[in-house]
Scaffold this motif. Structure first.
Motif, PDB file in Angstrom:
ATOM      1  N   UNK A 122      46.433  31.586  44.656  1.00  0.00           N
ATOM      2  CA  UNK A 122      47.042  31.970  45.926  1.00  0.00           C
ATOM      3  C   UNK A 122      46.396  33.233  46.486  1.00  0.00           C
ATOM      4  N   UNK A 123      45.103  33.363  46.357  1.00  0.00           N
ATOM      5  CA  UNK A 123      44.383  34.478  46.967  1.00  0.00           C
ATOM      6  C   UNK A 123      44.418  35.766  46.163  1.00  0.00           C
ATOM      7  N   UNK A 124      45.119  35.751  45.012  1.00  0.00           N
ATOM      8  CA  UNK A 124      45.190  36.985  44.229  1.00  0.00           C
ATOM      9  C   UNK A 124      43.820  37.332  43.649  1.00  0.00           C
ATOM     10  N   UNK A 125      43.072  36.312  43.246  1.00  0.00           N
ATOM     11  CA  UNK A 125      41.740  36.557  42.718  1.00  0.00           C
ATOM     12  C   UNK A 125      40.732  35.855  43.614  1.00  0.00           C
ATOM     13  N   UNK A 126      39.912  36.647  44.262  1.00  0.00           N
ATOM     14  CA  UNK A 126      38.978  36.074  45.217  1.00  0.00           C
ATOM     15  C   UNK A 126      37.753  35.519  44.533  1.00  0.00           C
ATOM     16  N   UNK A 127      36.853  34.970  45.357  1.00  0.00           N
ATOM     17  CA  UNK A 127      35.613  34.404  44.828  1.00  0.00           C
ATOM     18  C   UNK A 127      34.711  35.485  44.237  1.00  0.00           C
ATOM     19  N   UNK A 128      35.032  36.765  44.539  1.00  0.00           N
ATOM     20  CA  UNK A 128      34.179  37.849  44.034  1.00  0.00           C
ATOM     21  C   UNK A 128      34.184  37.875  42.513  1.00  0.00           C
ATOM     22  N   UNK A 129      35.229  37.315  41.918  1.00  0.00           N
ATOM     23  CA  UNK A 129      35.327  37.375  40.465  1.00  0.00           C
ATOM     24  C   UNK A 129      34.386  36.408  39.775  1.00  0.00           C
ATOM     25  N   UNK A 130      33.643  35.620  40.552  1.00  0.00           N
ATOM     26  CA  UNK A 130      32.741  34.663  39.910  1.00  0.00           C
ATOM     27  C   UNK A 130      31.662  35.383  39.092  1.00  0.00           C
ATOM     28  N   UNK A 131      31.296  36.602  39.518  1.00  0.00           N
ATOM     29  CA  UNK A 131      30.304  37.357  38.756  1.00  0.00           C
ATOM     30  C   UNK A 131      30.860  37.762  37.395  1.00  0.00           C
ATOM     31  N   UNK A 132      32.125  38.155  37.400  1.00  0.00           N
ATOM     32  CA  UNK A 132      32.767  38.525  36.144  1.00  0.00           C
ATOM     33  C   UNK A 132      32.805  37.334  35.192  1.00  0.00           C
ATOM     34  N   UNK A 133      33.027  36.175  35.790  1.00  0.00           N
ATOM     35  CA  UNK A 133      33.072  34.925  35.035  1.00  0.00           C
ATOM     36  C   UNK A 133      31.826  34.771  34.171  1.00  0.00           C
ATOM     37  N   UNK A 134      30.672  34.969  34.798  1.00  0.00           N
ATOM     38  CA  UNK A 134      29.409  34.786  34.073  1.00  0.00           C
ATOM     39  C   UNK A 134      29.331  35.739  32.887  1.00  0.00           C
TER      40      UNK A 134
END
Lengths: 468, 382
Positions: free
Chosen positions: B346-358
């Motif tokens: 619900x927008x709490x975590x944006x797409x910016x966290x994809x870098x953290x994912x890696x």
């Protein structure tokens, strides 16, 4: 000072021996100070001031004399000169702050041999701790960035800064352990990449933790952050007036804070140097050296690998936590921009340039890189832009200065200088400007002692693992 | 004496089959997990049908992920080859990638200046794109080889920290050299990829009805080109390493440098060739990257480089097939994280966290399986 030591002196040091040496150093320092009073904005004079500090370090005199000289310079002469140009105090603060960070990183990289490319993350932890509790951010956690008003009061009074100095140390040390745990098994290059990723993670989080709960206010950063209160004696009008008379210009609260932060940073730096020196010779310091040289052998000798590595991370991080808190108070503003990879690398450059594992070297490295960063390159940029305003032409090339594009601003090319410095240092002097004794021996072994394989055209890796 | 004559057809078909298996397997696994998650948490959102949204987005997210995966895989090969031969993380590889991107873009911009860029589709457009990729490979390859000669070779045999720090220096230096060059030459430090050849056209394959809406499965020409070029690179490299004399020399140096040296392999030359190949692949990926994201800038190499390294470790560093698998998995994961993280939380975590994912994946792999998904026995590399 034994005879053996004297035979190793460099020509410069031989010049500074005995009583004449004392007078020479005094003359240089006095000359630099006089020059500063005459032209407070001149870059060469500032460089001469730093150089005189270096001379004090290098002069082959008794310890207490050097201490007296150095202390006099740092605590009396420089603050006095700072009255004439407040930038000197800012420069001093930054050099001391980064020197502390470099000493912290030196514990991790230089002592324990764990290459940490995300060191700025710990700095960020300290800075954001005080930024969050020392500002009004606590009241705005459910509001979007940029929508709230600034109140007159703060949730915590300003003197809590002193408590948070300790909290910053503990918080950063805790983060260090947190990072240390998962990477305990990694060595060398893998560790470098993971710590680099960790630094980026902290930055990305600082950038994005404005939702769902607004903790960091996102890319806009947190401001205003409180500065610790200064005792009322110093802020009294009489005292300020006296200072103003000494300086020949009105002295205000901001100048006072300049001095305050300078002294704070120097105090923390001195503490850090003391701690690092003690640690280097302690049982823990030797354990670090052992795991740096060969962790398998170290474990076999009974060094607790896990605890030793974690201690390196935690202690190294704690220095930068304290500095982070101080830095947030000094800037009254933090934003994720301040904690980019470039900062991590420039701290690494300080350590490498000065000499891995050598505390004096690291402080010198910090002074050089910080000067380059905030003083020399900026001054060059200013001069270039003033040349661009004029009608002169570049000597030899005959192109008018005005036609140079504004993008060619030396201050924007830090990475170029740092990159070049790193490569050149690694190829020609990997042990740094003031190498630690052990590194020097390690990197300049007698050729006869090296394994035969290393001599085959010099490219085959000898079988010793001087593991990072 | 020839112990083993490689079958040419087999050497081409096998990596292609592997690629296909990796793509299909990774896609199926990650799609299943996503759809299942959407199904389980569909009750948390009343404003939209979560499952429907997920299914509508799915084809595009998959294609994006695969395209990204090909680019990561191509970059990761550079890391993996150099690591295999020297046990050294080439930190500056992201910058070779960036130089390749700029070389390709500059070539096309120059062509545009000559008025030779066609507007519509046609063989000329493909030829020019191939030319750009070639120029990118050439420039990156030469930068890579010169870097090895100047900044790495003198440090061989030094403690491992030393070449690594030198590589960080090279990385920083190259970024600002390019920025300097672009600033003086163009006045701006980035370059835009010229639009030509109608590559942005979308081909609609088919549409599936779903309740009141429909899922269109469309693919951009850009994506097809990247997939084709990527496959050719991967297969070509696989052939080179596994079926040629040069490849055998590379493998022998990777296995035991001293013994290879004693057997008459010119170790220095092989290492230079490895850098040439790795750099050239990075350059090709750079051109494709700027082709896909229509822009080249001096700092573009950092994140792709870091993620490609993650991909290489994920697959098992030193292994070419592993790099392909790792790149594919990482590309898909990132594409899915970017698309669905916002919707699911619900927008709490944006797409910016994809870098953290890696990075999280990198750390998890290094902790639990340092040899990677396809790595063999765990050596003391971590």
């Amino acid at each position: 000072m034994s005879v053996a030591r004297h035979s190793q002196l460099s020509p410069l040091q031989r010049l500074l021996q005995g009583t004449p040496g004392l007078w020479i150093v005094l003359a240089v320092a006095a000359g630099a100070s006089y020059g500063f009073v005459q032209s407070p904005r001149s870059l060469p004079v500032r460089l001469l001031l730093i150089f005189s500090l270096l001379l004090i370090y290098f002069m082959p005199q008794k310890g207490w004399i050097k201490l007296l000289y150095g202390g006099g310079m740092l605590l009396i002469v420089l603050p006095y000169l700072g009255l004439f140009n407040p930038f000197l105090m800012e420069l001093g603060f930054q050099i001391a702050a980064f020197a502390t960070l470099a000493i912290g990183l030196n514990i991790v990289v230089g002592f324990a041999g764990l290459l940490d490319l995300g060191y700025v993350a710990f700095f960020a932890v300290g800075a954001y701790l005080w930024a969050f509790f020392g500002s009004q951010q606590l009241w705005h956690t459910d509001e979007a960035p940029g929508t709230f008003t600034i109140f007159a009061t703060f949730p915590f009074p300003a003197w809590w800064f002193w408590i948070f100095l300790g909290v910053g140390v503990v918080g950063a040390a805790f983060t260090g352990v947190l990072l240390g745990f998962p990477v305990l098994r990694l060595r060398g290059d893998y560790l470098a990449i993971v710590t680099l990723g960790f630094g980026e993670v902290i930055r990305v989080m600082a950038n994005n933790l404005d939702k769902p709960i607004n903790l960091t206010n996102g890319p806009q950063g947190i401001t205003p952050i409180q500065r610790p209160p200064i005792p009322s004696f110093f802020t009294s009008p009489e005292f300020l007036e006296q200072l103003g008379q000494l300086a020949g210009r009105p002295v205000g609260l901001n100048d006072l804070y300049g001095f305050f932060f300078y002294f704070m940073a120097v105090a923390i730096l001195v503490l850090a140097i003391f701690l690092a020196l003690r640690l280097d010779n302690s049982k823990l310091g030797r354990a670090w050296t052992a795991i740096r040289e060969d962790d398998v052998a170290a474990v076999a000798m009974g060094v607790p690998l896990r605890r030793t590595k974690l201690a390196a991370f935690a202690i190294g991080a704690s220095f930068s936590g304290a500095m982070g808190v101080l830095y947030a108070a000094n800037r009254t503003f933090v934003s994720p921009e301040t904690f980019s990879l470039t900062v991590s690398i420039s701290i690494l450059v300080m350590v490498i340039l000065g000499g891995l594992g050598s505390i004096a070297g690291v402080v010198l490295g910090a002074a050089i890189v910080t000067m380059l960063n905030i003083d020399i390159l900026q001054t060059l940029s200013l001069q270039l832009s003033s040349l661009r305003q004029g009608s002169g032409t570049i000597p030899l090339l005959g192109i008018p200065w005005a036609s140079l594009p504004t993008q060619l601003d030396p201050a924007r090319y830090q990475r170029l200088f740092f990159g070049l410095l790193l490569i050149v240092m690694m190829i020609f002097r990997p042990e740094g400007i003031i190498p630690s004794q052990r590194r020097r021996l390690e990197l300049h072994e007698e050729p006869a002692q090296e394994p035969l394989a290393a001599q085959l055209e010099g490219e085959l890796e000898p079988d010793h693992k001087l593991e990072s | 004496m020839r112990l083993h004559r490689p079958n040419l057809l087999l050497e081409v078909l096998r990596p292609l089959g592997q690629l296909l298996v990796f793509i299909l397997g990774a896609s199926a696994a990650i799609s299943a997990i996503t759809v299942l998650t959407a199904f389980l948490i569909r009750g948390t959102r009343t404003d939209m049908d979560l499952l429907q949204i997920t299914l509508i987005l799915l084809p595009q997210v998959l294609i994006d992920g695969i395209v990204l995966g090909f680019m990561y895989a191509t970059i990761a090969l550079g890391y993996t080859m150099v690591y295999g031969v020297l046990e050294f993380i080439n930190f500056a590889h992201g910058e070779f990638f960036m130089f390749g991107a700029f070389a390709g873009v500059e070539f096309l911009v120059w062509m545009q200046g000559q008025g030779w860029l066609p507007d519509g589709q046609g063989w000329l457009a493909y030829l020019l794109l191939a030319g750009a990729v070639g120029v990118g490979m050439l420039i990156s390859g030469s930068i890579s080889v010169s870097t090895e000669r100047i900044a790495y070779r003198p440090l061989r045999g030094a403690p491992r920290l030393v070449p690594l720090i030198s590589a960080i220096g090279v990385s920083f230096l190259l970024q600002d050299v390019m920025r300097f060059y672009q600033s003086t030459a163009n006045g701006a430090f980035y370059r835009t990829f010229p639009t030509f050849g109608g590559f942005s056209e979308r081909i609609t394959l088919f549409a599936l009805p779903l309740d009141d809406r429909e899922i269109t499965i469309a693919i951009q020409m850009t994506s097809i080109v990247i997939i084709v070029v990527g496959s050719v690179m991967l297969v070509g490299l696989n052939y080179l390493v596994n079926a040629t004399r040069l490849g055998r020399a590379i493998r022998s140096v990777a296995q035991d440098r001293n013994t290879a040296y004693l057997m008459g392999v010119d170790v220095n030359r092989i290492i230079a060739v490895t850098f040439l190949i790795g750099g050239a692949l990075g350059g090709a990926a750079g051109v494709l990257w700027s082709f896909r994201f229509t822009r080249a800038d001096p700092y573009m190499g950092f994140f792709p480089g870091l993620k490609a390294f993650t991909a290489a470790v994920l697959g098992g560093i030193g292994s070419i097939v592993g790099a392909m698998l790792g790149g594919m998995v990482l590309g898909l994961l990132e594409s899915f994280a970017a698309a669905y993280l916002t919707i699911f939380t619900r927008g709490a975590f944006g797409a910016e966290y994809k870098d953290i994912f890696a990075f999280a994946i990198l750390i998890l792999i290094l902790i639990f399986r340092p040899s990677g998904l396809l790595g063999g026995k765990t050596t003391q590399k971590a």
